[in-house]
Design an enzyme around this catalytic site. Structure first.
Site, mmCIF file in Angstrom:
data_model
loop_
_atom_site.group_PDB
_atom_site.id
_atom_site.type_symbol
_atom_site.label_atom_id
_atom_site.label_comp_id
_atom_site.label_asym_id
_atom_site.label_seq_id
_atom_site.Cartn_x
_atom_site.Cartn_y
_atom_site.Cartn_z
ATOM 1 N N HIS A 95 42.693 43.162 50.116
ATOM 2 C CA HIS A 95 43.154 42.077 49.185
ATOM 3 C C HIS A 95 44.544 41.559 49.574
ATOM 4 O O HIS A 95 45.607 42.320 50.219
ATOM 5 C CB HIS A 95 43.005 42.850 47.730
ATOM 6 C CG HIS A 95 43.417 41.856 46.663
ATOM 7 N ND1 HIS A 95 44.599 41.335 46.353
ATOM 8 C CD2 HIS A 95 42.566 41.555 45.791
ATOM 9 C CE1 HIS A 95 44.510 40.371 45.331
ATOM 10 N NE2 HIS A 95 43.124 40.479 45.057
ATOM 11 N N GLU B 16 38.889 34.520 49.331
ATOM 12 C CA GLU B 16 39.968 34.633 48.146
ATOM 13 C C GLU B 16 41.139 33.836 49.028
ATOM 14 O O GLU B 16 42.242 34.364 49.387
ATOM 15 C CB GLU B 16 40.274 35.780 47.635
ATOM 16 C CG GLU B 16 39.139 36.620 47.021
ATOM 17 C CD GLU B 16 39.874 37.392 45.961
ATOM 18 O OE1 GLU B 16 39.605 37.375 44.737
ATOM 19 O OE2 GLU B 16 40.654 38.439 46.241
HETATM 20 P P1 PGA Z 1 42.603 36.067 39.539
HETATM 21 O O1 PGA Z 1 42.418 37.491 40.786
HETATM 22 O O2 PGA Z 1 41.154 35.848 39.050
HETATM 23 O O3 PGA Z 1 43.557 36.653 38.458
HETATM 24 O O4 PGA Z 1 43.295 35.246 40.277
HETATM 25 C C1 PGA Z 1 41.452 37.454 41.802
HETATM 26 C C2 PGA Z 1 41.755 38.723 42.699
HETATM 27 O O5 PGA Z 1 42.810 38.913 42.906
HETATM 28 O O6 PGA Z 1 40.906 39.333 43.146
#
Ligand code: PGA
Length: 249
Positions: free
Chosen positions: A94, A166
């Site tokens: 992440h 992401e």
């Molecule tokens: P968020 O986070 O939905 O709060 O943007 C997503 C993540 O960090 O996986």
């Protein structure tokens, strides 16, 4: 598929309370929509939540694991322990771990191998920063991250992995890619993996500021298997709304 990443937003007690209060309604929502959900609480709550959810279809994931199997690594949690306490999934790489805890692509690759060895499905996060996007480096960053992540010995390619695209600039910011951009990136990822790592079985998720107001925008993206949801997954009613809206209920 919806992955709820609770980060360090809830305490142990708050996590247990949420699960106890909403597990039946959550399961009902999943059954109605034929969807899957993975709750990723912090380490301390995993074992108890796993016991509470025993016999339900709700799955548990961790947010991280050690890059070594066992040994003198103070403060770390092994994938083997996660397996023993009921984890089926584990988020790796992440961006918050890459940035705040200096996780490199090499460390992430070690974690992926250990998870696969322990039959835990890795949810591998990849994505470019805002600066990289502005400098047209999105695809080269994704290529580098994927090359490290997917360099796996053949015996570990039998189990499915999950790739979560992401973009770092979309996490916790309220910003999302346009549908066209996301379409293009998801298609690029598929081609890249199929051309270079054809033995790997994978599915792709999107994550970054998904909420009940924008989920419908992502409905028509081919090949997207689901979403990794941070802040919007903390509130049960919002999470339920996201699942139902996605399925048009
Ligand atoms: P968020 O986070 O939905 O709060 O943007 C997503 C993540 O960090 O996986």
């Amino acid at each position: 598929m919806f992955i709820a990443n609770w980060k360090m937003e809830k305490t142990f007690e708050q996590s247990i309370e949420w699960i106890k209060k909403f597990k039946f309604e959550l399961e009902d929502t999943l059954n109605k929509t034929n969807s899957e959900i993975v709750i990723c609480p912090s380490f301390d709550a995993i074992q108890k939540i796993s016991k509470i959810l025993n016999k339900t279809s709700i799955k548990i994931g961790a947010q991280n694991c050690a890059s070594e199997e066992l040994g003198a690594y103070t403060g770390e949690v092994s994938a083997l322990s996660l397996k023993e306490i009921g984890c089926h999934y584990c988020i790796v790489g992440h961006s918050e771990r890459r940035v705040y805890f200096k996780e490199t692509n090499k460390i992430i690759n070690k974690k992926i191998k250990i998870l696969l060895k322990n039959l835990i499905t890795p949810i591998i996060c990849i994505g470019e920063t805002e600066k990289e996007k502005l400098n047209n480096k999105t695809f080269s960053i994704l290529e580098e991250q994927l090359n490290f992540a997917l360099e796996l010995p053949q015996d570990l390619t039998n189990n499915e992995i999950i790739i979560a695209y992401e973009p770092v600039w979309a996490i916790g910011t309220g910003k999302n890619p346009t549908k066209t951009d996301l379409d293009q990136i998801i298609n690029w990822i598929i081609k890249f993996i199929d051309n270079n790592y054809s033995k790997i079985k994978y599915s792709i998720l999107y994550g970054g500021s998904i909420n009940e107001k924008n989920i419908e925008k992502f409905k028509k993206i081919d090949y997207l298997k689901g979403f990794l949801i941070g802040s919007a997954s903390l509130d049960f009613q919002i999470l339920k709304k996201i699942v139902l809206l996605f399925y048009n209920n």
